[in-house]
Design a protein around this motif. Structure first.
Motif, PDB file in Angstrom:
ATOM      1  N   ASP A  26     -51.530   3.634 -19.842  1.00 34.59           N
ATOM      2  CA  ASP A  26     -51.863   2.290 -20.284  1.00 34.59           C
ATOM      3  C   ASP A  26     -53.101   1.780 -19.566  1.00 34.59           C
ATOM      4  O   ASP A  26     -53.462   2.264 -18.491  1.00 34.59           O
ATOM      5  N   TYR A  27     -53.717   0.781 -20.148  1.00 36.81           N
ATOM      6  CA  TYR A  27     -54.813   0.093 -19.467  1.00 36.81           C
ATOM      7  C   TYR A  27     -54.877  -1.342 -19.979  1.00 36.81           C
ATOM      8  O   TYR A  27     -54.432  -1.646 -21.087  1.00 36.81           O
ATOM      9  N   GLU A  28     -55.413  -2.213 -19.162  1.00 33.75           N
ATOM     10  CA  GLU A  28     -55.555  -3.616 -19.536  1.00 33.75           C
ATOM     11  C   GLU A  28     -56.597  -3.700 -20.651  1.00 33.75           C
ATOM     12  O   GLU A  28     -57.713  -3.212 -20.499  1.00 33.75           O
ATOM     13  N   PRO A  29     -56.255  -4.274 -21.818  1.00 35.88           N
ATOM     14  CA  PRO A  29     -57.070  -4.081 -23.017  1.00 35.88           C
ATOM     15  C   PRO A  29     -58.486  -4.640 -22.962  1.00 35.88           C
ATOM     16  O   PRO A  29     -59.330  -4.222 -23.751  1.00 35.88           O
ATOM     17  N   SER A  30     -58.780  -5.569 -22.052  1.00 40.12           N
ATOM     18  CA  SER A  30     -60.150  -6.083 -21.983  1.00 40.12           C
ATOM     19  C   SER A  30     -60.997  -5.315 -20.974  1.00 40.12           C
ATOM     20  O   SER A  30     -62.171  -5.643 -20.778  1.00 40.12           O
ATOM     21  N   ALA A  31     -60.426  -4.306 -20.324  1.00 42.72           N
ATOM     22  CA  ALA A  31     -61.131  -3.573 -19.269  1.00 42.72           C
ATOM     23  C   ALA A  31     -61.931  -2.423 -19.860  1.00 42.72           C
ATOM     24  O   ALA A  31     -61.441  -1.305 -20.026  1.00 42.72           O
TER      25      ALA A  31
END
Length: 530
Positions: free
Chosen positions: A371-376
């Motif tokens: 997963d990753y933070e979507p704005s990153a």
């Protein structure tokens, strides 16, 4: 994808390349950004609307850059360490266990109520209970007002770095008469409708769009702030922000991770790109393993993943001058000690064979979601590289998964419903603040504080000893032992530093020349006059 040995190249990579080229073309031909501050105001671009403005209950650059303007701290960060702010002076005993603070006379909250030692005591206790960095104030035992302008604080063990915690971005001074009304502080309406103690007061907000701060005329530092107004404006597509700055719609954007800012803006003399203001924050990227997942419970599996990535090659593939990382404290920190994991895909494959993860008929050992933070955007570019390397070198497929919004991602990782997540973190200006919180045992579900659920009593004891050590060399030796221990266990997969940048109109002064940039009070910020 599984079975092919090659990751699918999605539209993200093509879109990023197109946008970068478009920005570069616009930079070559766009008119210089307007620098005519008739109203003495500053427009700061944000990539999304923060969940709140109170840094005592939430970390992150969005909350902190607004909170640092709305709230004061006991100290602020100077070039050589903490300097007076709301506290005009202090005394610390020889053991670094007893602290006495003397507050400035006449300081008031934005509603005109005097700021007293009782408010400061309330604020420290609130941050101790609610700030995501729980280990930061864990040793604070006693906080007691002596009189309206004097506060005593005692710790259970020596805390030579404690002063560094009391900056606005970490421990803001809150009004006890508002936050002490019985409403839970982490959900208090004042976290958005803030009554603060800092150089600017909240004038208005349109949720999801703008936050307008105006000069607080009763601020305790004479002649400050120098700006009359700061407007934070949200741009939902991060790629719009450089265009807005070039067209004069915004004056400043901090924590840009576009990676090629210098190339985009070098032909525009009205715009400057700087990175030095973030050097004390020590931003870095890592993969956080959920050690409750049976695959990642094994240090040997984690080691194999680390050995399959060439961190030097990764760093060279990323624009902006990043440095490879192999351990928990980023290079550039005074507490960093060199540790390394050899790049050895052959040994990594042997380790996974011994661990019971053979390749299937398609050459795949196992598939996990990352997963990753979507704005990153920086995270996504790194993930594409890692995805390709893992499947090519060791036959492990990392399926990249995003979320609808940052809040959904945060809920997922704090609840433990993830395999691996890509994180962009700050080491801050002391390991007791920014590093310990990542690895110290923590049973609560807190974003950016030991989301891996790793727990080791010996590591906890080492962190506690390091935070209590007054001798700098002795302290550095303890942190060296911690780095060696954590890297030997491969608690995370440390990747590289992050080259965050501030993009600003060149005529905006006294932002990039102070530690932490916009995470510090902007009471000195002003426009260059003809």
């Amino acid at each position: 994808p599984p079975g092919t040995g090659r990751p699918v190249r999605t539209g993200h990579a093509y879109l990023a390349a197109f946008l970068s080229a478009a920005l570069l073309l616009l930079a070559l031909y766009a008119a210089p950004a307007s620098a005519s501050p008739e109203d003495n105001s500053l427009i700061v671009a944000l990539e999304r609307f923060p969940p709140g403005f109170n840094p005592a209950v939430a970390s992150g650059s969005l909350t902190s850059q607004i909170g640092a303007q709305l709230f004061a701290g006991l100290v602020r960060t100077g070039k050589d360490g903490p300097i007076p702010y709301l506290a005009e002076s202090w005394e610390i005993d020889s053991q670094a266990k007893r602290f006495r603070f003397h507050l400035r006379k006449g300081a008031t909250f934005h509603d005109g109520t005097p700021i007293t030692a009782n408010d400061v005591a309330f604020s420290i206790r609130a941050a101790q209970r609610h700030h995501p960095f729980r280990s930061m104030l864990e040793a604070v035992d006693k906080v007691a007002p002596v009189d309206d302008l004097t506060l005593d604080l005692e710790t259970s063990i020596p805390q030579p770095a404690l002063l560094k915690c009391f900056i606005p971005a970490l421990v803001p001074v809150l009004p006890a008469h508002i936050y002490g009304d019985g409403t839970p502080i982490d959900t208090h309406p004042a976290n958005l409708r803030a009554v603060g103690s800092g150089p600017f007061r909240l004038a208005s907000l349109e949720k999801g769009k703008t936050i307008v701060l105006e000069r607080y005329k009763g601020f305790f530092l004479p002649g400050k702030p120098r700006l009359d107004r700061i407007t934070f404006r949200v741009y939902w597509d991060q790629n719009e922000i450089p265009l807005a700055i070039m067209q004069g719609e915004a004056d400043l954007y901090a924590f840009s991770s576009l990676s090629d800012e210098e190339r985009i803006f070098r032909s525009n003399p009205a715009i400057e790109v700087t990175r030095d203001e973030f050097s004390l924050l020590h931003p870095f990227a890592l993969l956080t393993f959920n050690v409750r997942n049976p695959i990642f419970r094994s240090p040997e599996v984690r080691k194999a993943l680390a050995m399959s990535i060439d961190n030097k090659a990764l760093a060279q593939a990323v624009p902006g001058g990043v440095r490879p990382m192999y351990g928990p404290i980023p290079p550039g920190s005074e507490w960093h000690s060199p540790v390394s994991t050899p790049y050895d895909p052959d040994e990594a494959n042997r380790i996974l064979d011994r661990a019971g993860y053979p390749r299937n008929e398609n050459g795949i050992r196992f598939t996990v979601e990352i997963d990753y933070e979507p704005s990153a955007q920086f995270s996504l570019s790194i993930l594409k590289y890692l995805q390709s390397q893992f499947i090519r070198t060791i036959g492990v497929y990392f399926r990249i998964r995003t979320a609808e919004d940052p809040g959904s991602w945060a809920d997922r990782v704090t609840s433990g419903a993830f395999d691996v997540t890509m994180d962009e973190l700050y080491g801050w200006h002391d390991p007791a603040i920014g590093i310990e919180r990542i690895y110290a045992t923590n049973t609560a579900a807190i974003l950016w504080s030991n989301m891996s659920h790793y727990s080791n009593p010996e590591v906890d004891a080492l962190f506690r000893s390091a935070s209590a050590e007054k001798d700098p060399e002795g302290r550095k030796a303890l942190y060296a032992a911690l780095q060696e221990r954590l890297s030997r266990e491969h608690v995370a997969l440390w990747l590289c530093t992050i080259p965050y940048a501030t993009i600003r109109n060149r005529n905006v002064l006294h932002v990039a020349d102070q530690p932490f940039g916009v995470l510090s009070p902007l009471d000195e910020a002003c426009w260059k006059r003809p």
